[in-house]
Design a protein around this motif. Structure first.
Motif, PDB file in Angstrom:
ATOM      1  N   PRO A 130       0.882  -1.158  -0.049  1.00  9.54           N
ATOM      2  CA  PRO A 130       0.042   0.056  -0.066  1.00  9.54           C
ATOM      3  C   PRO A 130       0.842   1.142  -0.074  1.00  9.54           C
ATOM      4  N   HIS A 131       1.975   1.075   0.530  1.00 12.36           N
ATOM      5  CA  HIS A 131       2.977   2.432   0.619  1.00 12.36           C
ATOM      6  C   HIS A 131       4.124   2.373  -0.297  1.00 12.36           C
ATOM      7  N   GLY A 132       3.889   1.744  -1.497  1.00  6.92           N
ATOM      8  CA  GLY A 132       5.029   1.780  -2.417  1.00  6.92           C
ATOM      9  C   GLY A 132       5.128   3.024  -3.021  1.00  6.92           C
ATOM     10  N   CYS A 133       6.131   3.314  -3.657  1.00  2.00           N
ATOM     11  CA  CYS A 133       6.592   4.833  -4.015  1.00  2.00           C
ATOM     12  C   CYS A 133       5.585   5.123  -5.236  1.00  2.00           C
ATOM     13  N   GLU A 134       5.236   6.091  -5.039  1.00  2.00           N
ATOM     14  CA  GLU A 134       4.092   6.789  -5.793  1.00  2.00           C
ATOM     15  C   GLU A 134       4.879   7.014  -7.112  1.00  2.00           C
ATOM     16  N   GLY A 135       6.171   7.605  -7.208  1.00  2.00           N
ATOM     17  CA  GLY A 135       6.587   8.026  -8.272  1.00  2.00           C
ATOM     18  C   GLY A 135       7.566   7.083  -9.170  1.00  2.00           C
ATOM     19  N   ALA A 136       7.459   5.909  -8.910  1.00  2.00           N
ATOM     20  CA  ALA A 136       8.256   4.573  -9.299  1.00  2.00           C
ATOM     21  C   ALA A 136       8.336   4.799 -11.102  1.00  2.00           C
ATOM     22  N   ALA A 137       7.138   4.939 -11.483  1.00  2.00           N
ATOM     23  CA  ALA A 137       7.098   4.959 -13.184  1.00  2.00           C
ATOM     24  C   ALA A 137       7.796   6.232 -13.509  1.00  2.00           C
ATOM     25  N   LEU A 138       7.861   7.320 -12.925  1.00  2.00           N
ATOM     26  CA  LEU A 138       8.334   8.546 -13.295  1.00  2.00           C
ATOM     27  C   LEU A 138       9.810   8.252 -12.972  1.00  2.00           C
ATOM     28  N   ALA A 139      10.191   7.805 -12.173  1.00  2.00           N
ATOM     29  CA  ALA A 139      11.583   7.674 -11.706  1.00  2.00           C
ATOM     30  C   ALA A 139      12.261   6.839 -12.679  1.00  2.00           C
ATOM     31  N   MET A 140      11.664   5.704 -12.967  1.00  2.12           N
ATOM     32  CA  MET A 140      12.347   4.672 -14.061  1.00  2.12           C
ATOM     33  C   MET A 140      12.386   5.333 -15.305  1.00  2.12           C
ATOM     34  N   ALA A 141      11.297   6.055 -15.768  1.00  5.26           N
ATOM     35  CA  ALA A 141      11.461   6.762 -16.994  1.00  5.26           C
ATOM     36  C   ALA A 141      12.484   7.638 -17.200  1.00  5.26           C
ATOM     37  N   MET A 142      12.723   8.299 -16.353  1.00  4.25           N
ATOM     38  CA  MET A 142      13.907   9.387 -15.864  1.00  4.25           C
ATOM     39  C   MET A 142      15.280   8.749 -16.050  1.00  4.25           C
ATOM     40  N   LEU A 143      15.282   7.894 -15.165  1.00 10.38           N
ATOM     41  CA  LEU A 143      16.664   7.125 -15.078  1.00 10.38           C
ATOM     42  C   LEU A 143      17.221   6.320 -16.220  1.00 10.38           C
ATOM     43  N   THR A 144      16.003   5.646 -16.875  1.00 11.71           N
ATOM     44  CA  THR A 144      16.297   4.829 -18.192  1.00 11.71           C
ATOM     45  C   THR A 144      16.811   5.919 -19.299  1.00 11.71           C
ATOM     46  N   LEU A 145      16.202   7.207 -19.564  1.00  9.96           N
ATOM     47  CA  LEU A 145      16.691   7.877 -20.451  1.00  9.96           C
ATOM     48  C   LEU A 145      17.852   8.550 -20.209  1.00  9.96           C
ATOM     49  N   LEU A 146      18.025   9.125 -19.120  1.00 12.07           N
ATOM     50  CA  LEU A 146      19.351   9.593 -18.799  1.00 12.07           C
ATOM     51  C   LEU A 146      20.532   8.739 -18.961  1.00 12.07           C
ATOM     52  N   THR A 147      20.328   7.568 -18.413  1.00  9.91           N
ATOM     53  CA  THR A 147      21.181   6.563 -18.760  1.00  9.91           C
ATOM     54  C   THR A 147      21.564   6.445 -20.441  1.00  9.91           C
TER      55      THR A 147
END
Length: 462
Positions: free
Chosen positions: A405-422
């Motif tokens: 229930p308390h998983g990170c709300e921004g997980a999808a946004l973080a993965m998108a940012m990190l993947t594209l930056l990498t």
């Protein structure tokens, strides 16, 4: 005679009470015998000297759950960690003191308002919403690569934070990002001041210098945001960003009160770039240490559009190895490596009794090194996250964004940012560490797993 000897000396054995006392004593003894094992030499002093090393030793010597101090337990392997995070009623998330609601005459939010606010934020942060806005995220990651000075050792975390703050604030507030972005560095600084280790733990009501600074920054940001909220509501142009989703009335709850919006967004704003910037530091360090893996990322990234704004979900989905590399770095070095929960009642965990009020530290860092879940868990193997990896065990546990229930709300946004930056970085550069026997950084574990002072060098990829 048995009843008298088992009871309190000098107290007459009232009918039934002595037997009850025996049962209670036996239950109490059995509960203590069923406690998780205590790590020899484990203590808060040893923990604070080297938390990662003690966490690993606890998992290796004690197993699934172990005791650090009386009523302080560490969930060390994948199964217990996931169980604690999913059983939110039994293991309560400890409220974060970083950006508490400001004191107002209107009072605190109701549970219904908090639920409405969470649901509204998630409409803008769920994977489908992030995928629809990839073209807004990609240009910022490309600018980071374009602006990295080549041929010199650069302390990389500050520019990473700046880049990811621009992306995160723009994702939350769109055209109002220029108004609100100047407050992001000060909110970040307030957070850092609050999580620094200290010899003293002050009660929350004491206005320490760090708390006063936090309140000033929170008030300044909130006042600026209040003007944005009122202008959007009065004009009727709510926007399609995360703030716009929060401004839309719910069919069940109606419109969110202004305070419910203002109170939740300082923490969300910092979260969009603070944890991702720590993760990005670890990712770039791995690109430097594993040039073959970096080359494979560069080959995938060569197929991205020349104009970053033209990047779509299809392009992001095609970066399969890059996403696997990001995921593997987050497995080995999860930025949020330790999560705190509080037992609300006496309960069982991995066959042990956990008393009400006990603290349970959930440790993704050691859970990700559980050999029952990950083949050769200490090895850097991005291929383990690809379906055709051919490895004998499929990874199951991945807790870098939490779960339940308390998983990170921004997980999808973080993965998108990190993947594209990498991808953008590897496409442009070979990354390397400064020469010398000693690393250019130190690892800190307070407030997150961070490579403080990390210096890296970029040279153009031929």
């Amino acid at each position: 005679m048995t009843a008298l000897s088992a009871g309190s000396p000098g107290r007459p054995p009232a009918h039934g009470h002595a037997a009850d006392d025996i049962d209670l004593d036996r239950d109490d003894l059995m509960g203590r015998m069923n406690e998780p094992p205590r790590l020899p030499g484990g203590s808060f002093a040893a923990w604070n000297r080297d938390r990662l090393a003690l966490a690993r030793r606890g998992a290796e010597e004690c197993g699934n759950v172990w005791q650090l101090e009386p009523s302080v337990y560490v969930a060390a392997t994948a199964g217990p960690c996931e169980e604690v995070l999913h059983r939110a009623q039994d293991f309560l998330k400890v409220p974060s003191p970083l950006f508490p609601p400001l004191k107002r005459s209107s009072g605190s939010q109701t549970p219904e308002q908090r639920a409405h606010a969470h649901a509204a934020r998630m409409r803008g942060l769920r994977p489908q919403a992030v995928a629809a806005r990839i073209g807004e995220i990609a240009p910022g990651t490309a600018r980071f690569a374009d602006q990295w000075p080549t041929g010199q050792d650069v302390e990389i975390l500050p520019p990473l934070r700046h880049t990811l703050a621009e992306i995160g604030v723009r994702y939350l507030f769109s055209e109002d990002a220029p108004t609100l972005l100047p407050f992001a560095p000060q909110l970040f600084l307030a957070r850092e001041m609050l999580v620094r280790p200290s010899r003293w733990v002050w009660p929350r009501w004491i206005p320490t210098p760090a708390r006063r600074f936090r309140t000033r920054q929170q008030v300044d940001f909130t006042n600026a945001l209040r003007s944005v909220v009122r202008r959007r509501r009065s004009s009727g142009h709510l926007g399609d960003d995360v703030l716009g989703q929060m401004l839309r009335p719910s069919s069940r709850y109606g419109p969110l009160p202004e305070e419910a919006i203002l109170d939740s967004l300082p923490g969300i704003t910092v979260a969009t770039f603070e944890t991702p910037s720590r993760a990005a530091g670890w990712i770039l360090l791995h690109l430097a240490r594993y040039p073959q893996a970096a080359g494979r990322v560069a080959a995938e990234a060569a197929l991205l559009p020349v104009d970053p704004a033209a990047t779509t979900r299809t392009h992001l989905d095609s970066l399969q190895y890059t996403q696997a590399l990001v995921r593997e770095v987050l497995r080995l070095d999860p930025p949020s490596w330790l999560l705190t929960r509080r037992a609300t009642r006496q309960t069982q965990l991995a066959g042990y009794t956990i008393d009400a009020g006990s603290t349970v530290l959930v440790c993704p860092y050691t859970a990700h090194r559980d050999a029952r879940e990950h083949f050769e868990p200490d090895q850097f193997r991005p291929e383990r996250w690809l379906e055709d990896s051919g490895l004998p065990a499929k990874p199951e546990a991945f807790l870098s964004f939490g779960t339940g229930p308390h998983g990170c709300e921004g997980a999808a946004l973080a993965m998108a940012m990190l993947t594209l930056l990498t991808a953008q970085t590897a496409r442009c550069y070979h990354v390397s560490e400064p020469p010398g026997p000693e690393p250019s950084y130190r690892i800190t574990t307070f407030g997150g797993l961070t490579t403080v002072g990390l210096r890296l060098r970029a040279t153009l990829r031929g």
